[in-house]
Design an enzyme around this catalytic site. Structure first.
Site, PDB file in Angstrom:
ATOM      1  N   HIS A  34       0.922  -1.288  -0.138  1.00  0.00           N
ATOM      2  CA  HIS A  34      -0.095   0.007  -0.001  1.00  0.00           C
ATOM      3  C   HIS A  34       0.970   1.276  -0.143  1.00  0.00           C
ATOM      4  CE1 HIS A  34      -4.052  -1.787   0.222  1.00  0.00           C
ATOM      5  NE2 HIS A  34      -3.399  -2.814   1.023  1.00  0.00           N
ATOM      6  N   ASP A  36       2.404   1.828  -2.999  1.00  0.00           N
ATOM      7  CA  ASP A  36       2.596   2.343  -4.617  1.00  0.00           C
ATOM      8  C   ASP A  36       1.925   3.563  -4.957  1.00  0.00           C
ATOM      9  OD1 ASP A  36       0.426   0.918  -4.589  1.00  0.00           O
ATOM     10  OD2 ASP A  36       1.022  -0.033  -6.467  1.00  0.00           O
ATOM     11  N   GLY A 121      -8.266 -13.599  -7.129  1.00  0.00           N
ATOM     12  CA  GLY A 121      -8.795 -13.264  -5.952  1.00  0.00           C
ATOM     13  C   GLY A 121      -7.938 -13.560  -4.747  1.00  0.00           C
ATOM     14  N   ALA A 122      -6.692 -14.091  -5.006  1.00  0.00           N
ATOM     15  CA  ALA A 122      -5.636 -14.417  -4.100  1.00  0.00           C
ATOM     16  C   ALA A 122      -4.745 -13.320  -3.736  1.00  0.00           C
ATOM     17  CB  ALA A 122      -5.068 -15.787  -4.329  1.00  0.00           C
ATOM     18  N   LEU A 124      -2.480 -11.980  -5.867  1.00  0.00           N
ATOM     19  CA  LEU A 124      -1.473 -12.634  -6.519  1.00  0.00           C
ATOM     20  C   LEU A 124      -1.226 -11.898  -8.021  1.00  0.00           C
ATOM     21  CD1 LEU A 124      -0.746 -16.409  -5.617  1.00  0.00           C
ATOM     22  CD2 LEU A 124       0.331 -14.116  -4.519  1.00  0.00           C
ATOM     23  N   SER A 127      -5.402 -10.138 -12.283  1.00  0.00           N
ATOM     24  CA  SER A 127      -5.832  -8.869 -13.048  1.00  0.00           C
ATOM     25  C   SER A 127      -4.711  -8.398 -13.794  1.00  0.00           C
ATOM     26  CB  SER A 127      -6.578  -7.902 -12.410  1.00  0.00           C
ATOM     27  OG  SER A 127      -6.685  -8.217 -10.907  1.00  0.00           O
ATOM     28  N   GLU A 159      -7.477  -0.491 -15.366  1.00  0.00           N
ATOM     29  CA  GLU A 159      -7.953  -0.853 -14.240  1.00  0.00           C
ATOM     30  C   GLU A 159      -8.518   0.373 -13.345  1.00  0.00           C
ATOM     31  OE1 GLU A 159      -5.750  -4.124 -12.478  1.00  0.00           O
ATOM     32  OE2 GLU A 159      -7.023  -4.192 -10.598  1.00  0.00           O
ATOM     33  N   ASP A 171       1.759  -3.633  -9.940  1.00  0.00           N
ATOM     34  CA  ASP A 171       1.598  -5.084 -10.421  1.00  0.00           C
ATOM     35  C   ASP A 171       1.842  -5.176 -11.645  1.00  0.00           C
ATOM     36  OD1 ASP A 171       0.530  -5.208  -7.760  1.00  0.00           O
ATOM     37  OD2 ASP A 171      -1.259  -5.529  -8.087  1.00  0.00           O
TER      38      ASP A 171
HETATM   39  C1  GLA Z   1      -2.871  -4.326  -5.036  1.00  0.00           C
HETATM   40  C2  GLA Z   1      -2.541  -3.053  -6.035  1.00  0.00           C
HETATM   41  C3  GLA Z   1      -1.407  -2.699  -5.766  1.00  0.00           C
HETATM   42  C4  GLA Z   1      -1.126  -2.355  -4.486  1.00  0.00           C
HETATM   43  C5  GLA Z   1      -1.109  -3.546  -3.525  1.00  0.00           C
HETATM   44  C6  GLA Z   1      -0.953  -3.105  -2.250  1.00  0.00           C
HETATM   45  O1  GLA Z   1      -2.269  -5.490  -5.304  1.00  0.00           O
HETATM   46  O2  GLA Z   1      -3.244  -3.717  -7.239  1.00  0.00           O
HETATM   47  O3  GLA Z   1      -1.048  -1.413  -6.871  1.00  0.00           O
HETATM   48  O4  GLA Z   1      -1.501  -1.229  -4.189  1.00  0.00           O
HETATM   49  O5  GLA Z   1      -2.628  -3.753  -3.710  1.00  0.00           O
HETATM   50  O6  GLA Z   1       0.386  -2.975  -1.722  1.00  0.00           O
END
Ligand code: GLA
Length: 392
Positions: A34, A36, A121-122, A124, A127, A159, A171
């Site tokens: 959290h 980024d 939804g895990a 990882l 998406s 997204e 991600d």
């Molecule tokens: C999800 C979001 C990322 C990041 C994480 C938390 O994976 O896609 O951009 O904010 O949560 O670190």
């Protein structure tokens, strides 16, 4: 793992022609959660779970997209792309086409076959893997040169603006840039990045609580808004502040009286977490693997208590891991509210670790956890030959 041939066969059975095959990985984040979307620092690695996309051009300006996971097809005209309420999965690939077109990339119609191996939804990044594989397919099919950083940003935009989840850049970026045996330190403001070699005798063990999370369900966007609220208040005293990345812990303390306890705690998580990412990278550079343990533990605690994105099952999974031999450190990974933990485990201890953690977690929750061991892997690419042939 799927093979290129399986994807080609699936495409042929559905669309009747040959195709080009692309794949993009999911990710696990070692530390920097959290941060980024607060212009901060993250340290993810790409994992050996991919979303595969096979594509061939169509002459009629349409996208016809089949998802193997959902066994569904959607059809849309490139000229009138809008989010679908019922086939939610399709908003990721459609959103990518929408974002590419909006950025002025001339993309053509295509048949696309998607097969995702990243657990959904895990936490990882299933998406991002869909977005990046489809973006690469659409760009290359239409003969566009690709700029990977721009590609990651366009997928993020898809997204944010088409799907409606206000995710950061982590991600999509790691899915584009992953490198075997390395984590990636990313400055989410400048997008400057550095590959950090992972210790050879340590494995990335990912424990899935089997509790599914939903990013777009509001909690994630709520956290983001709380951080923005913190920045808005701090800025009235510190006008140079653009994001929580620019605030020190003592500056935050100085303005405590102006901020609600909840927003204060959210800000404290982000500021301390940025510090932990830097310390983790220093430890990796020095080969001081043991120093990672307390950093991962503090990160988990901060996400649980200050950021409030953990859940009972994630806390339990971390606690169980903490009692195992060979564990260097464990914490929740990804957005939270369910999903997975990341565990750095000494290679020699991995099979006992897996067995013991699975048994203890099942007996306490009645849930059977999936436990994956993945090397850090390469980012998105077109797959031209089978891997076993490429290795020869
Ligand atoms: C999800 C979001 C990322 C990041 C994480 C938390 O994976 O896609 O951009 O904010 O949560 O670190």
């Amino acid at each position: 793992m799927k093979t290129r041939q399986q994807i080609l066969d699936g495409f042929k059975a559905r669309f009747g022609t040959a195709a080009s095959v692309y794949r993009a990985p999911g990710r696990v984040n070692l530390i920097g959660e959290h941060t980024d979307y607060n212009d901060g620092f993250v340290l993810p690695a790409a994992i050996e779970f991919y979303c595969w996309a096979a594509a061939a051009p169509r002459g009629d300006g349409k996208l016809v997209i089949y998802s193997e996971n959902f066994n569904e097809t959607v059809e849309a005209s490139l000229d009138s792309l809008s989010p679908l309420a019922k086939k939610y999965w399709a908003n990721y690939p459609l959103g990518v086409a929408w974002a590419l077109r909006r950025a002025g990339k001339p993309i053509n119609g295509a048949n696309i076959y998607i097969a995702g191996e990243v657990p959904l939804g895990a936490g990882l990044s299933s998406s991002a893997a869909v977005e990046v594989s489809v973006a690469l397919a659409l760009l290359q099919q239409s003969g566009n040169a690709e700029n990977r950083a721009e590609l990651a940003q366009l997928c993020q935009k898809a997204e944010n603006e088409f799907v409606g989840a206000r995710v950061g850049i982590m991600d999509q970026f790691i899915s584009c840039f992953g490198r075997a045996s390395h984590a990636l330190l990313l400055d989410c403001r400048s997008l400057e990045h550095e590959f950090v070699k992972l210790p050879a005798d340590v494995q990335l063990v990912i424990c899935n609580t089997m509790v599914r999370h939903e990013l777009a369900s509001g909690k994630y966007n709520e956290r983001r808004a709380e951080c923005e609220e913190g920045v808005r208040i701090l800025r009235s005293a510190l006008p140079e502040v653009r994001a929580l990345r620019d605030v020190t812990l003592s500056e935050l303390e100085d303005h405590r009286q102006n901020i609600t306890p909840k927003v204060f705690a959210r800000c404290r998580h982000v500021i301390t977490e940025n510090g932990r990412v830097k310390r983790a990278v220093e430890a990796l550079h020095k080969g001081d693997t043991a120093a990672l343990g307390p950093l991962l533990e503090d990160s988990h605690r901060s996400l649980r208590d200050d950021y409030e994105v953990s859940c009972r099952e994630l806390d339990l999974m971390v606690e169980i891991a903490g009692a195992q031999c060979g564990l260097i450190g464990a914490r929740m990974t990804g957005g939270g509210f369910g999903g997975c933990t990341i565990n750095l485990v000494e290679t020699a201890a991995v099979s006992d670790f897996r067995r013991n953690v699975a048994a203890a977690y099942s007996s306490k929750t009645g849930l059977t956890p999936d436990i994956y061991v993945s090397p850090a892997s390469e980012g998105a690419q077109r797959i031209v030959v089978e891997e076993n042939q490429a290795a020869r």
